[in-house]
Scaffold this motif. Structure first.
Motif, short mmCIF file in Angstrom:
data_model
loop_
_atom_site.label_atom_id
_atom_site.label_comp_id
_atom_site.label_asym_id
_atom_site.label_seq_id
_atom_site.Cartn_x
_atom_site.Cartn_y
_atom_site.Cartn_z
N LEU A 116 0.84 -1.19 0.00
CA LEU A 116 0.00 0.00 0.00
C LEU A 116 0.88 1.25 0.00
N GLY A 117 0.64 2.12 -0.94
CA GLY A 117 1.40 3.35 -1.01
C GLY A 117 2.61 3.32 -1.92
N VAL A 118 2.93 2.14 -2.49
CA VAL A 118 4.04 2.08 -3.44
C VAL A 118 3.59 2.77 -4.73
N PRO A 119 4.26 3.81 -5.16
CA PRO A 119 3.82 4.58 -6.33
C PRO A 119 3.70 3.72 -7.58
N GLY A 120 2.62 3.92 -8.32
CA GLY A 120 2.43 3.26 -9.60
C GLY A 120 1.69 1.95 -9.57
N LEU A 121 1.62 1.31 -8.40
CA LEU A 121 1.00 -0.01 -8.36
C LEU A 121 -0.52 0.03 -8.42
N ASP A 122 -1.09 1.20 -8.21
CA ASP A 122 -2.55 1.30 -8.30
C ASP A 122 -3.00 2.19 -9.46
N GLU A 123 -2.12 2.39 -10.43
CA GLU A 123 -2.44 3.26 -11.56
C GLU A 123 -3.03 2.46 -12.72
N VAL A 124 -3.90 3.12 -13.47
CA VAL A 124 -4.37 2.60 -14.76
C VAL A 124 -3.77 3.47 -15.84
N VAL A 125 -2.94 2.88 -16.68
CA VAL A 125 -2.22 3.62 -17.72
C VAL A 125 -2.76 3.20 -19.08
N TRP A 126 -3.17 4.18 -19.87
CA TRP A 126 -3.69 3.91 -21.22
C TRP A 126 -2.58 4.14 -22.24
N GLU A 127 -2.32 3.12 -23.05
CA GLU A 127 -1.27 3.21 -24.05
C GLU A 127 -1.79 3.94 -25.30
N ALA A 128 -0.87 4.31 -26.19
CA ALA A 128 -1.24 5.08 -27.38
C ALA A 128 -2.19 4.31 -28.29
N ASP A 129 -2.10 2.98 -28.29
CA ASP A 129 -2.98 2.19 -29.17
C ASP A 129 -4.34 1.91 -28.55
N GLY A 130 -4.58 2.41 -27.33
CA GLY A 130 -5.85 2.19 -26.67
C GLY A 130 -5.87 1.06 -25.68
N SER A 131 -4.81 0.27 -25.61
CA SER A 131 -4.73 -0.80 -24.62
C SER A 131 -4.45 -0.21 -23.25
N ALA A 132 -4.56 -1.04 -22.23
CA ALA A 132 -4.43 -0.53 -20.86
C ALA A 132 -3.48 -1.39 -20.05
#
Length: 328
Positions: A48-64
């Motif tokens: 809990l609190g480790v940066p980035g582990l709870d992010e949703v990142v959308w790639e340029a092609d629309g994938s996640a």
């Protein structure tokens, strides 16, 4: 019990490389395992609190790329995820209770221990607690496998794994021999000593999802002893990629099932039969034949024969809902 709270993925990986150290995500299963003696107390690494582990990142092609610490509740409610991956969102909303969904994480759900009563009772030894047998095989296995893959007869418990298998997702890893592997390779049913294939010191950091399909048809169905907070007896996720943004015939199908084997499974024979089926009509004979043939894939235990028709019926129900087949 000591708990460290690292501030980066690199620190987590270094901590997990030490003998006996375990990661703690939402803790919903970990704490239960410690309380019942399935796991012995030892050093914990709090994610809990480790940066980035709870992010949703959308790639340029629309994938996640969905972080492993993303909660189940977020998977089921995030508007963008719901639109892009509706089968995953529907599956997330159906599992456990609101309290569990608000705490449990994507990574934790994928890597949880099975629910076998013998594993979770310290009075018994089994393959996963250092023993040399599966007491459920000759004992109480009413909720056990119907597709027998090996010595252990406890079905894999992850609901999200079923949906992610239907999406052909992959998991991203830190600290292991490879940085990414397909979700299907995260599980291996013939090894009775463990629930997944990750080695010590390997951290699951995210799940990669493919480019969304516009107009996807989907359904998630589960057969359970009660409607809320129950582990399923059979679970099914159907995804249909149809022409004309979901209005035309099926171009590609994915049918994944859970709670029937040591691993989540795809049903390629059913998937093939669904190609070219148009929404809104009755199922053609070839789909009916594929559903009947599921019995040939099953190898029930003495007490799990009931799961054969339950599997067939639940798969049928999910397909009919995805295709909007008229009620009979």
């Amino acid at each position: 019990m000591t708990v460290t709270r690292p501030t980066s993925v690199a620190e987590v990986s270094a901590d997990l490389a030490r003998p006996g150290v375990r990661p703690r995500a939402g803790g919903t299963d970990l704490m239960a395992c410690l309380e019942t003696g399935v796991l012995t107390p030892g050093p914990l690494v709090d994610l809990l609190g480790v940066p980035g582990l709870d992010e949703v990142v959308w790639e340029a092609d629309g994938s996640a790329r969905v972080g492993a610490m993303t909660t189940v509740a977020t998977l089921g409610a995030d508007p963008t995820l719901v639109t892009a991956y509706p089968a995953l969102a529907a599956t997330a909303r159906a599992l456990a209770t609101p309290q569990i969904r608000g705490t449990a994480t994507l990574g934790g759900n994928l890597l949880q221990r099975n629910r076998c009563a013998y594993l979770r009772n310290p009075a018994f030894d089994c393959f996963q607690t250092g023993g040399d047998s599966c007491p459920a095989r000759e004992g109480d296995h009413l909720r056990g496998v119907v597709v027998d893959q090996g010595p252990c007869v406890a079905p894999h418990p992850s609901t999200l794994a079923v949906a992610l298998l239907a999406y052909e997702a992959s998991v991203r890893l830190e600290g292991g021999p490879v940085p990414e592997r397909a979700i299907v390779d995260l599980y291996e049913g013939t090894d009775p000593t463990r629930e997944h294939t990750l080695g010590p010191g390997t951290l699951l950091t995210a799940v990669s999802l493919p480019v969304p399909y516009p107009g996807e048809r989907f359904a998630h169905r589960r057969a359970a002893g009660r409607s809320r907070a129950e582990w399923p007896l059979v679970e099914v996720v159907v995804r249909l990629e149809c022409a004309d943004r979901g209005r035309g015939p099926v171009e590609r199908a994915a049918v994944a099932v859970g709670a029937v084997a040591r691993t989540p499974l795809r049903l390629p024979e059913v998937e093939s039969a669904l190609v070219d089926v148009a929404p809104g009509g009755n199922l053609p004979d070839r789909v009916e034949e594929a559903l009947t043939a599921l019995a040939d894939r099953c190898s029930p235990l003495p007490a799990t024969g009931y799961k054969v028709p339950l599997l067939q019926g639940t798969v049928r129900d999910a397909i009919e809902r995805a295709l909007e087949v008229p009620s009979r």
